[in-house]
Design an enzyme around this catalytic site. Structure first.
Site, PDB file in Angstrom:
ATOM      1  N   ARG A   1       0.825  -1.231   0.000  1.00  0.00           N
ATOM      2  CA  ARG A   1       0.000   0.000   0.000  1.00  0.00           C
ATOM      3  C   ARG A   1       0.854   1.274   0.000  1.00  0.00           C
ATOM      4  O   ARG A   1       0.481   2.301   0.578  1.00  0.00           O
ATOM      5  CB  ARG A   1      -0.961   0.026   1.201  1.00  0.00           C
ATOM      6  CG  ARG A   1      -1.935  -1.126   1.219  1.00  0.00           C
ATOM      7  CD  ARG A   1      -2.873  -1.142   0.005  1.00  0.00           C
ATOM      8  NE  ARG A   1      -3.695  -2.326   0.077  1.00  0.00           N
ATOM      9  CZ  ARG A   1      -3.383  -3.490  -0.520  1.00  0.00           C
ATOM     10  NH1 ARG A   1      -2.284  -3.610  -1.282  1.00  0.00           N
ATOM     11  NH2 ARG A   1      -4.177  -4.528  -0.399  1.00  0.00           N
TER      12      ARG A   1
ATOM     13  N   SER B   1     -10.926  -1.487   3.196  1.00  0.00           N
ATOM     14  CA  SER B   1     -10.280  -1.828   4.475  1.00  0.00           C
ATOM     15  C   SER B   1      -9.899  -0.543   5.192  1.00  0.00           C
ATOM     16  O   SER B   1      -9.180   0.287   4.624  1.00  0.00           O
ATOM     17  CB  SER B   1      -9.029  -2.661   4.240  1.00  0.00           C
ATOM     18  OG  SER B   1      -9.382  -3.879   3.635  1.00  0.00           O
TER      19      SER B   1
ATOM     20  N   GLU C   1      -5.442   2.556   6.743  1.00  0.00           N
ATOM     21  CA  GLU C   1      -5.161   2.469   5.306  1.00  0.00           C
ATOM     22  C   GLU C   1      -5.893   3.617   4.591  1.00  0.00           C
ATOM     23  O   GLU C   1      -5.413   4.192   3.642  1.00  0.00           O
ATOM     24  CB  GLU C   1      -5.646   1.120   4.748  1.00  0.00           C
ATOM     25  CG  GLU C   1      -5.441   1.008   3.246  1.00  0.00           C
ATOM     26  CD  GLU C   1      -5.642  -0.403   2.708  1.00  0.00           C
ATOM     27  OE1 GLU C   1      -5.347  -1.368   3.428  1.00  0.00           O
ATOM     28  OE2 GLU C   1      -6.089  -0.515   1.555  1.00  0.00           O
TER      29      GLU C   1
HETATM   30  C1  FAD Z   1     -15.645  -1.434  -1.360  1.00  0.00           C
HETATM   31  C2  FAD Z   1     -14.154  -1.135  -1.446  1.00  0.00           C
HETATM   32  C3  FAD Z   1     -13.271  -2.179  -1.634  1.00  0.00           C
HETATM   33  C4  FAD Z   1     -11.891  -1.936  -1.707  1.00  0.00           C
HETATM   34  N1  FAD Z   1     -11.048  -2.979  -1.933  1.00  0.00           N
HETATM   35  C5  FAD Z   1      -9.728  -2.748  -2.058  1.00  0.00           C
HETATM   36  C6  FAD Z   1      -8.826  -3.808  -2.341  1.00  0.00           C
HETATM   37  O1  FAD Z   1      -9.209  -4.953  -2.505  1.00  0.00           O
HETATM   38  N2  FAD Z   1      -7.502  -3.517  -2.456  1.00  0.00           N
HETATM   39  C7  FAD Z   1      -7.023  -2.233  -2.304  1.00  0.00           C
HETATM   40  O2  FAD Z   1      -5.802  -2.028  -2.433  1.00  0.00           O
HETATM   41  N3  FAD Z   1      -7.842  -1.196  -2.044  1.00  0.00           N
HETATM   42  C8  FAD Z   1      -9.189  -1.423  -1.923  1.00  0.00           C
HETATM   43  N4  FAD Z   1     -10.024  -0.374  -1.661  1.00  0.00           N
HETATM   44  C9  FAD Z   1      -9.474   0.977  -1.481  1.00  0.00           C
HETATM   45  C10 FAD Z   1      -9.374   1.772  -2.797  1.00  0.00           C
HETATM   46  O3  FAD Z   1     -10.177   1.179  -3.788  1.00  0.00           O
HETATM   47  C11 FAD Z   1      -7.935   1.868  -3.294  1.00  0.00           C
HETATM   48  O4  FAD Z   1      -7.094   2.478  -2.331  1.00  0.00           O
HETATM   49  C12 FAD Z   1      -7.830   2.637  -4.604  1.00  0.00           C
HETATM   50  O5  FAD Z   1      -6.563   2.416  -5.171  1.00  0.00           O
HETATM   51  C13 FAD Z   1      -8.069   4.137  -4.449  1.00  0.00           C
HETATM   52  O6  FAD Z   1      -8.143   4.704  -5.748  1.00  0.00           O
HETATM   53  P1  FAD Z   1      -8.879   6.100  -5.989  1.00  0.00           P
HETATM   54  O7  FAD Z   1      -8.727   6.466  -7.410  1.00  0.00           O
HETATM   55  O8  FAD Z   1     -10.265   6.038  -5.489  1.00  0.00           O
HETATM   56  O9  FAD Z   1      -7.994   7.080  -5.119  1.00  0.00           O
HETATM   57  P2  FAD Z   1      -8.430   8.135  -3.998  1.00  0.00           P
HETATM   58  O10 FAD Z   1      -9.106   7.412  -2.895  1.00  0.00           O
HETATM   59  O11 FAD Z   1      -9.156   9.260  -4.614  1.00  0.00           O
HETATM   60  O12 FAD Z   1      -7.012   8.638  -3.517  1.00  0.00           O
HETATM   61  C14 FAD Z   1      -6.145   7.799  -2.787  1.00  0.00           C
HETATM   62  C15 FAD Z   1      -4.791   8.492  -2.689  1.00  0.00           C
HETATM   63  O13 FAD Z   1      -4.209   8.500  -3.982  1.00  0.00           O
HETATM   64  C16 FAD Z   1      -3.818   9.817  -4.342  1.00  0.00           C
HETATM   65  N5  FAD Z   1      -4.006   9.941  -5.790  1.00  0.00           N
HETATM   66  C17 FAD Z   1      -5.089   9.578  -6.508  1.00  0.00           C
HETATM   67  N6  FAD Z   1      -4.891   9.795  -7.809  1.00  0.00           N
HETATM   68  C18 FAD Z   1      -3.651  10.324  -7.927  1.00  0.00           C
HETATM   69  C19 FAD Z   1      -2.854  10.762  -9.036  1.00  0.00           C
HETATM   70  N7  FAD Z   1      -3.285  10.734 -10.291  1.00  0.00           N
HETATM   71  N8  FAD Z   1      -1.608  11.261  -8.764  1.00  0.00           N
HETATM   72  C20 FAD Z   1      -1.140  11.315  -7.486  1.00  0.00           C
HETATM   73  N9  FAD Z   1      -1.856  10.914  -6.422  1.00  0.00           N
HETATM   74  C21 FAD Z   1      -3.081  10.423  -6.635  1.00  0.00           C
HETATM   75  C22 FAD Z   1      -4.727  10.735  -3.534  1.00  0.00           C
HETATM   76  O14 FAD Z   1      -4.106  11.983  -3.292  1.00  0.00           O
HETATM   77  C23 FAD Z   1      -4.905   9.954  -2.242  1.00  0.00           C
HETATM   78  O15 FAD Z   1      -3.866  10.232  -1.335  1.00  0.00           O
HETATM   79  C24 FAD Z   1     -11.401  -0.600  -1.599  1.00  0.00           C
HETATM   80  C25 FAD Z   1     -12.306   0.477  -1.442  1.00  0.00           C
HETATM   81  C26 FAD Z   1     -13.679   0.206  -1.374  1.00  0.00           C
HETATM   82  C27 FAD Z   1     -14.630   1.360  -1.255  1.00  0.00           C
END
Ligand code: FAD
Length: 311
Positions: free
Chosen positions: A183, A233, A303
């Site tokens: 992560r 998580s 996380e």
């Molecule tokens: C139901 C559910 C299930 C999930 N299951 C998993 C799983 O199985 N495995 C897992 O790893 N995660 C899981 N997650 C968490 C989440 O999906 C991941 O962390 C995902 O990678 C976040 O992506 P996002 O685009 O929504 O980023 P955001 O939540 O919008 O941002 C996360 C971080 O990334 C940074 N960021 C985003 N885009 C950029 C960019 N282009 N450049 C620089 N920084 C950036 C943001 O500043 C922030 O700090 C789950 C979430 C939910 C709601």
């Protein structure tokens, strides 16, 4: 609104059209938790030139700012965010096969994981199935080194195109140089913005890939509280254990404050059962941390990214 935000918005409006500079934008509409007060501004950025101009403006004015992806891993304060949120759209939503190497695919940072999985399945490219059900964007997944079912985004990403935090320089960083770990990626240390990622896949029959994607989706739906808003998580996996197991052993399944609850279905998730505030979620998280620490001596680390709030 803070002076530096007002000045930065004025500069940003010289490049980004008014309709994509959203003032006092409620963040609950941009997070999977459906929680969060307004950001002073949320700017939707369509290409690298616009991103560069936005970063130059916030750098010049010293304005607090952050990039968001699809908001699937964020807990935003009920007070909102006093600075500028930047969200990628437009050209960052394109995904294509490399013209020279058919096993390579370049996905813009705003492309959703689900769309990436669908594109790769149609094109008979395997290796991304583990990630098909992870909510969010490619940018967020690279930033977080998202993973599931034994795979991590680092396993498929060969190159990442990034922009320096002040918007001046665009460069490519190899997967090895991204310092991916659980992560974690180098983007979290260096603050650069992820523009796109190049992935390497292996050829396979689309129907076999689709079957694996469907099987993992069924496993996810059976185990996770997908019917409720959450950010996945809540806590990272501690060394030598699982957060969900520790939380369950501490008898915290179903523990609730206001609208926030430790999911009965998967105790690793805090869910929004309806109308939860950020404070409700934080109260649940604090209690879980204290109780688990008392019972096991293990201090769980979040996380979920806490925005303008803290434990
Ligand atoms: C139901 C559910 C299930 C999930 N299951 C998993 C799983 O199985 N495995 C897992 O790893 N995660 C899981 N997650 C968490 C989440 O999906 C991941 O962390 C995902 O990678 C976040 O992506 P996002 O685009 O929504 O980023 P955001 O939540 O919008 O941002 C996360 C971080 O990334 C940074 N960021 C985003 N885009 C950029 C960019 N282009 N450049 C620089 N920084 C950036 C943001 O500043 C922030 O700090 C789950 C979430 C939910 C709601």
């Amino acid at each position: 609104m803070r002076d530096s935000v007002v000045k930065a918005i004025e500069m940003i409006r010289e490049t980004v059209p008014e309709k994509r500079v959203l003032i006092d934008e409620p963040m609950r509409g941009h997070t999977s938790f459906r929680i969060g007060g307004p950001a002073a501004a949320l700017v939707l950025v369509n290409d690298e030139a616009e991103l560069s101009a936005v970063l130059a403006a916030v750098t010049a004015e010293g304005t607090e700012h952050m990039m968001i992806g699809n908001g699937s891993n964020l807990l935003v304060s009920d007070e909102g965010y006093p600075g500028i949120m930047i969200k990628l759209a437009g050209s960052f939503e394109s995904i294509e096969r490399d013209a020279d190497d058919p096993l390579r695919v370049k996905a813009g940072a705003a492309v959703l994981m689900s769309r990436t999985a669908a594109f790769l399945t149609e094109n008979g490219l395997s290796g991304f199935e583990f990630a098909s059900g992870i909510p969010g964007s490619i940018g967020g997944a690279v930033f977080m080194n998202a993973g599931a079912y034994g795979g991590e985004i680092k396993d498929v990403v060969k190159n990442v195109r990034v922009m320096d935090p002040d918007g001046t320089n665009v460069r490519e960083i190899s997967g090895e140089d991204m310092r991916f770990s659980y992560r974690h990626s180098r983007a979290q240390d260096d603050g650069f913005l992820i523009l796109s990622a190049e992935m390497e896949l292996t050829p396979d029959d689309p129907s076999e890939i689709a079957a694996r994607v469907a099987e993992l989706a069924a496993r996810r739906n059976a185990k996770q509280p997908v019917a409720y808003p959450s950010a996945g998580s809540t806590f990272k996996r501690p060394v030598g254990g699982y957060a969900a197991a520790l939380i369950e052993q501490s008898g915290l399944k179903g523990f609730k404050v206001g609208g926030a609850e430790v999911s009965e279905k998967h105790s690793g998730f805090v869910i929004n059962t309806g109308g939860a505030t950020c404070e409700d979620v934080l109260a649940v998280m604090r209690h879980v941390r204290e109780k688990v620490f008392e019972d096991s001596g293990i201090l769980l680390e979040p996380e979920v990214r806490l925005i303008n709030c803290s434990l």
